[in-house]
Design a protein around this motif. Structure first.
Motif, PDB file in Angstrom:
ATOM      1  N   VAL A  15       0.822  -1.223   0.000  1.00  0.00           N
ATOM      2  CA  VAL A  15       0.000   0.000   0.000  1.00  0.00           C
ATOM      3  C   VAL A  15       0.851   1.265   0.000  1.00  0.00           C
ATOM      4  O   VAL A  15       0.307   2.370  -0.052  1.00  0.00           O
ATOM      5  CB  VAL A  15      -0.973   0.029   1.206  1.00  0.00           C
ATOM      6  N   THR A  16       2.166   1.136   0.044  1.00  0.00           N
ATOM      7  CA  THR A  16       3.038   2.304   0.073  1.00  0.00           C
ATOM      8  C   THR A  16       2.870   3.141  -1.190  1.00  0.00           C
ATOM      9  O   THR A  16       2.546   2.629  -2.262  1.00  0.00           O
ATOM     10  CB  THR A  16       4.509   1.879   0.201  1.00  0.00           C
ATOM     11  N   LYS A  17       3.126   4.436  -1.047  1.00  0.00           N
ATOM     12  CA  LYS A  17       3.035   5.364  -2.177  1.00  0.00           C
ATOM     13  C   LYS A  17       4.391   6.026  -2.407  1.00  0.00           C
ATOM     14  O   LYS A  17       5.127   6.286  -1.450  1.00  0.00           O
ATOM     15  CB  LYS A  17       1.972   6.425  -1.895  1.00  0.00           C
ATOM     16  N   PRO A  18       4.737   6.280  -3.677  1.00  0.00           N
ATOM     17  CA  PRO A  18       6.029   6.923  -3.940  1.00  0.00           C
ATOM     18  C   PRO A  18       6.071   8.325  -3.341  1.00  0.00           C
ATOM     19  O   PRO A  18       5.108   9.093  -3.452  1.00  0.00           O
ATOM     20  CB  PRO A  18       6.092   6.962  -5.477  1.00  0.00           C
ATOM     21  N   ASP A  19       7.189   8.651  -2.706  1.00  0.00           N
ATOM     22  CA  ASP A  19       7.336   9.983  -2.117  1.00  0.00           C
ATOM     23  C   ASP A  19       7.835  10.970  -3.173  1.00  0.00           C
ATOM     24  O   ASP A  19       7.994  10.632  -4.351  1.00  0.00           O
ATOM     25  CB  ASP A  19       8.260   9.939  -0.896  1.00  0.00           C
ATOM     26  N   ASP A  20       8.081  12.199  -2.750  1.00  0.00           N
ATOM     27  CA  ASP A  20       8.464  13.244  -3.699  1.00  0.00           C
ATOM     28  C   ASP A  20       9.778  12.919  -4.404  1.00  0.00           C
ATOM     29  O   ASP A  20       9.926  13.194  -5.601  1.00  0.00           O
ATOM     30  CB  ASP A  20       8.574  14.589  -2.978  1.00  0.00           C
ATOM     31  N   THR A  21      10.734  12.342  -3.671  1.00  0.00           N
ATOM     32  CA  THR A  21      12.019  11.986  -4.280  1.00  0.00           C
ATOM     33  C   THR A  21      11.829  10.955  -5.376  1.00  0.00           C
ATOM     34  O   THR A  21      12.393  11.073  -6.476  1.00  0.00           O
ATOM     35  CB  THR A  21      12.984  11.441  -3.207  1.00  0.00           C
ATOM     36  N   MET A  22      11.023   9.945  -5.117  1.00  0.00           N
ATOM     37  CA  MET A  22      10.779   8.904  -6.111  1.00  0.00           C
ATOM     38  C   MET A  22       9.998   9.450  -7.304  1.00  0.00           C
ATOM     39  O   MET A  22      10.297   9.141  -8.462  1.00  0.00           O
ATOM     40  CB  MET A  22      10.040   7.729  -5.463  1.00  0.00           C
ATOM     41  N   ARG A  23       9.009  10.281  -7.040  1.00  0.00           N
ATOM     42  CA  ARG A  23       8.237  10.871  -8.124  1.00  0.00           C
ATOM     43  C   ARG A  23       9.103  11.754  -9.011  1.00  0.00           C
ATOM     44  O   ARG A  23       8.953  11.762 -10.235  1.00  0.00           O
ATOM     45  CB  ARG A  23       7.055  11.668  -7.551  1.00  0.00           C
ATOM     46  N   ALA A  24      10.024  12.498  -8.393  1.00  0.00           N
ATOM     47  CA  ALA A  24      10.916  13.358  -9.174  1.00  0.00           C
ATOM     48  C   ALA A  24      11.826  12.525 -10.066  1.00  0.00           C
ATOM     49  O   ALA A  24      12.076  12.874 -11.232  1.00  0.00           O
ATOM     50  CB  ALA A  24      11.739  14.242  -8.236  1.00  0.00           C
ATOM     51  N   ALA A  25      12.328  11.408  -9.532  1.00  0.00           N
ATOM     52  CA  ALA A  25      13.172  10.517 -10.334  1.00  0.00           C
ATOM     53  C   ALA A  25      12.385   9.932 -11.501  1.00  0.00           C
ATOM     54  O   ALA A  25      12.913   9.804 -12.619  1.00  0.00           O
ATOM     55  CB  ALA A  25      13.728   9.407  -9.455  1.00  0.00           C
ATOM     56  N   THR A 201      17.247 -19.440 -10.507  1.00  0.00           N
ATOM     57  CA  THR A 201      16.531 -18.193 -10.775  1.00  0.00           C
ATOM     58  C   THR A 201      16.025 -17.608  -9.470  1.00  0.00           C
ATOM     59  O   THR A 201      15.826 -18.316  -8.473  1.00  0.00           O
ATOM     60  CB  THR A 201      15.338 -18.421 -11.726  1.00  0.00           C
ATOM     61  N   VAL A 202      15.781 -16.282  -9.499  1.00  0.00           N
ATOM     62  CA  VAL A 202      15.273 -15.585  -8.321  1.00  0.00           C
ATOM     63  C   VAL A 202      14.351 -14.472  -8.784  1.00  0.00           C
ATOM     64  O   VAL A 202      14.576 -13.853  -9.826  1.00  0.00           O
ATOM     65  CB  VAL A 202      16.428 -15.021  -7.461  1.00  0.00           C
ATOM     66  N   GLN A 203      13.303 -14.234  -8.001  1.00  0.00           N
ATOM     67  CA  GLN A 203      12.389 -13.121  -8.227  1.00  0.00           C
ATOM     68  C   GLN A 203      12.365 -12.266  -6.976  1.00  0.00           C
ATOM     69  O   GLN A 203      12.308 -12.782  -5.855  1.00  0.00           O
ATOM     70  CB  GLN A 203      10.984 -13.657  -8.539  1.00  0.00           C
ATOM     71  N   VAL A 204      12.435 -10.950  -7.156  1.00  0.00           N
ATOM     72  CA  VAL A 204      12.351 -10.011  -6.032  1.00  0.00           C
ATOM     73  C   VAL A 204      11.381  -8.897  -6.387  1.00  0.00           C
ATOM     74  O   VAL A 204      11.245  -8.522  -7.549  1.00  0.00           O
ATOM     75  CB  VAL A 204      13.725  -9.398  -5.668  1.00  0.00           C
ATOM     76  N   CYS A 205      10.691  -8.371  -5.367  1.00  0.00           N
ATOM     77  CA  CYS A 205       9.722  -7.299  -5.571  1.00  0.00           C
ATOM     78  C   CYS A 205      10.308  -5.944  -5.192  1.00  0.00           C
ATOM     79  O   CYS A 205      11.018  -5.821  -4.191  1.00  0.00           O
ATOM     80  CB  CYS A 205       8.464  -7.545  -4.738  1.00  0.00           C
ATOM     81  N   LEU A 206       9.962  -4.950  -5.985  1.00  0.00           N
ATOM     82  CA  LEU A 206      10.312  -3.565  -5.685  1.00  0.00           C
ATOM     83  C   LEU A 206       9.144  -2.825  -5.043  1.00  0.00           C
ATOM     84  O   LEU A 206       9.333  -1.755  -4.470  1.00  0.00           O
ATOM     85  CB  LEU A 206      10.707  -2.842  -6.976  1.00  0.00           C
ATOM     86  N   SER A 207       7.949  -3.383  -5.134  1.00  0.00           N
ATOM     87  CA  SER A 207       6.719  -2.679  -4.763  1.00  0.00           C
ATOM     88  C   SER A 207       6.200  -3.042  -3.379  1.00  0.00           C
ATOM     89  O   SER A 207       5.085  -2.664  -3.022  1.00  0.00           O
ATOM     90  CB  SER A 207       5.629  -2.972  -5.796  1.00  0.00           C
ATOM     91  N   LYS A 208       6.979  -3.781  -2.613  1.00  0.00           N
ATOM     92  CA  LYS A 208       6.576  -4.098  -1.242  1.00  0.00           C
ATOM     93  C   LYS A 208       7.416  -3.244  -0.287  1.00  0.00           C
ATOM     94  O   LYS A 208       7.222  -2.043  -0.221  1.00  0.00           O
ATOM     95  CB  LYS A 208       6.706  -5.594  -0.982  1.00  0.00           C
ATOM     96  N   GLY A 209       8.347  -3.845   0.423  1.00  0.00           N
ATOM     97  CA  GLY A 209       9.102  -3.089   1.420  1.00  0.00           C
ATOM     98  C   GLY A 209       9.900  -1.935   0.862  1.00  0.00           C
ATOM     99  O   GLY A 209      10.179  -0.969   1.575  1.00  0.00           O
ATOM    100  N   LEU A 210      10.281  -1.997  -0.404  1.00  0.00           N
ATOM    101  CA  LEU A 210      11.109  -0.941  -0.971  1.00  0.00           C
ATOM    102  C   LEU A 210      10.286   0.246  -1.470  1.00  0.00           C
ATOM    103  O   LEU A 210      10.848   1.290  -1.782  1.00  0.00           O
ATOM    104  CB  LEU A 210      11.987  -1.484  -2.097  1.00  0.00           C
ATOM    105  N   GLY A 211       8.983   0.087  -1.598  1.00  0.00           N
ATOM    106  CA  GLY A 211       8.106   1.229  -1.802  1.00  0.00           C
ATOM    107  C   GLY A 211       7.922   1.731  -3.211  1.00  0.00           C
ATOM    108  O   GLY A 211       7.307   2.785  -3.414  1.00  0.00           O
ATOM    109  N   ALA A 212       8.418   1.025  -4.232  1.00  0.00           N
ATOM    110  CA  ALA A 212       8.140   1.451  -5.600  1.00  0.00           C
ATOM    111  C   ALA A 212       6.664   1.217  -5.913  1.00  0.00           C
ATOM    112  O   ALA A 212       6.039   0.321  -5.345  1.00  0.00           O
ATOM    113  CB  ALA A 212       9.018   0.688  -6.586  1.00  0.00           C
ATOM    114  N   PRO A 213       6.079   1.991  -6.828  1.00  0.00           N
ATOM    115  CA  PRO A 213       4.652   1.828  -7.090  1.00  0.00           C
ATOM    116  C   PRO A 213       4.314   0.571  -7.877  1.00  0.00           C
ATOM    117  O   PRO A 213       3.171   0.103  -7.826  1.00  0.00           O
ATOM    118  CB  PRO A 213       4.299   3.082  -7.901  1.00  0.00           C
ATOM    119  N   VAL A 214       5.266   0.008  -8.596  1.00  0.00           N
ATOM    120  CA  VAL A 214       5.002  -1.181  -9.404  1.00  0.00           C
ATOM    121  C   VAL A 214       6.340  -1.814  -9.770  1.00  0.00           C
ATOM    122  O   VAL A 214       7.360  -1.128  -9.866  1.00  0.00           O
ATOM    123  CB  VAL A 214       4.212  -0.827 -10.687  1.00  0.00           C
ATOM    124  N   GLY A 215       6.343  -3.132  -9.947  1.00  0.00           N
ATOM    125  CA  GLY A 215       7.508  -3.780 -10.529  1.00  0.00           C
ATOM    126  C   GLY A 215       8.213  -4.795  -9.661  1.00  0.00           C
ATOM    127  O   GLY A 215       8.271  -4.670  -8.436  1.00  0.00           O
TER     128      GLY A 215
END
Length: 339
Positions: A15-25, A201-215
């Motif tokens: 449920v995390t949302k990208p902050d201003d730093t992430m949105r700017a990037a 092989t390995v799969q990792v999420c960016l959209s959980k603990g790391l807070g990206a909006p998708v991927g």
């Protein structure tokens, strides 16, 4: 007078949302057509993640479920059996796609010793060769670290190595669903690559603990990723100017260490709930499982005090994340006590 409480959302770390730093990037990302030319920011993300995880190459995918599915499609022949711990995400939360689309026959292994943990002896027994030609052929072992439905439990490097070695000896491949591998690495105070040793092989999420909006990212050898790119396109997961999303992933990777705070907040939440008389399993990472006698009533109470959680068999699940602070956890506990 009606007061609307600020929501402290503990349903999931998705449920995390990208902050201003992430949105700017994201806004400033250098982009290209990833399907035609391999978007430059996407390439940078994939190469950086491969280095962090100790694999040769990685591929961005829209979701962790797609990453797992791509790996299984490339590892399994039709009718091949794959092994996974009971309650694994690939068994319980991916709409049966390992069987439906990858053509594999799932076989759950029971937990031994602790929640989410499987034994090397069971892997060896079900992967043994020499059965009649009409018997199931075991081709793959799927590991999950952390194990979501066991309460975010961690597989440490020594047990991981034992399971991988057992699979190797039996001649089967290993896929690691590392959706929350970052939380496991923080809990164990080891680099993420220490938890991927020996896997195919390995799969990792960016959209959980790391807070990206998708991927998410799926990876292994360069030859695997070349085929995975084809399968991603087959499944409709190719993107065009994907650098906008990859830029969020690069910022997310800068924040890997932050998940330690989420793990600590989960421990505080669990201890606080226990003090209030709840039956709680002490968390190893950022997932708290609580047994309750009446799940629907408990969920209604939590919604009423604006601390939503989700139902699990016999109880409720809370997940801490980067958008919930230590102060929020204290506030949540006060509301639950008053609720």
């Amino acid at each position: 007078m009606v007061t609307t409480l600020r929501r402290i959302d503990l349903r999931s770390d998705t449920v995390t949302k990208p902050d201003d730093t992430m949105r700017a990037a994201m806004a400033a990302a250098e982009v290209g057509d990833d399907v035609l030319d391999h978007d430059p920011t996407m390439r940078a993300l994939e190469e950086r993640a491969a280095g962090l995880l100790g694999v040769e190459a990685m591929l961005w995918v829209p979701s962790g479920s797609m990453g797992n599915l791509i790996a299984l499609m490339l590892h399994l022949g039709r009718g091949d059996r794959f092994l996974a711990a009971r309650g694994s995400h690939v068994l319980e939360a991916e709409l049966g796609t390992p069987a439906w689309l990858a053509g594999g026959m799932p076989h759950p292994l029971e937990w031994t010793g602790r929640p989410g943990r499987i034994s090397a002896d069971d892997v060896s027994a079900f992967a043994a060769s020499g059965a009649p030609y009409y018997a199931l052929r075991t081709a793959l072992l799927c590991l999950e670290n952390t194990h979501n439905f066991a309460g975010g439990t961690v597989t440490p490097p020594d047990h991981h190595a034992l399971l991988v070695a057992t699979a190797r000896e039996a001649g089967i491949r290993v896929h690691l669903d590392g959706a929350r591998l970052w939380n496991a690495a923080a809990a164990l105070e080891v680099p993420p690559a220490a938890l991927t040793v020996g896997v195919d092989t390995v799969q990792v999420c960016l959209s959980k603990g790391l807070g990206a909006p998708v991927g998410s990212l799926v990876g292994g050898s360069a030859s695997f990723v070349a085929e995975a790119r084809r399968v991603r396109k087959m499944l409709g997961g190719g993107v065009r100017q994907g650098g906008v999303l990859a830029a969020a992933g690069l910022v997310a990777l800068d924040r890997m260490g932050d998940v330690a705070a989420d793990n600590a907040n989960a421990a505080t939440l669990a201890a606080g709930l226990a003090d209030l008389g709840w039956e709680v399993t002490a968390p190893e990472t950022n997932i708290v499982l609580a047994s309750v006698p009446d799940v629907p009533t408990t969920l209604r109470m939590l919604d009423r005090v604006a601390v939503p959680a989700v139902a699990v068999p016999g109880g409720v699940r809370f997940v801490t994340h980067r958008d919930v602070s230590a102060t929020d956890i204290a506030e949540a506990l006060d509301r639950i006590k008053a609720g």
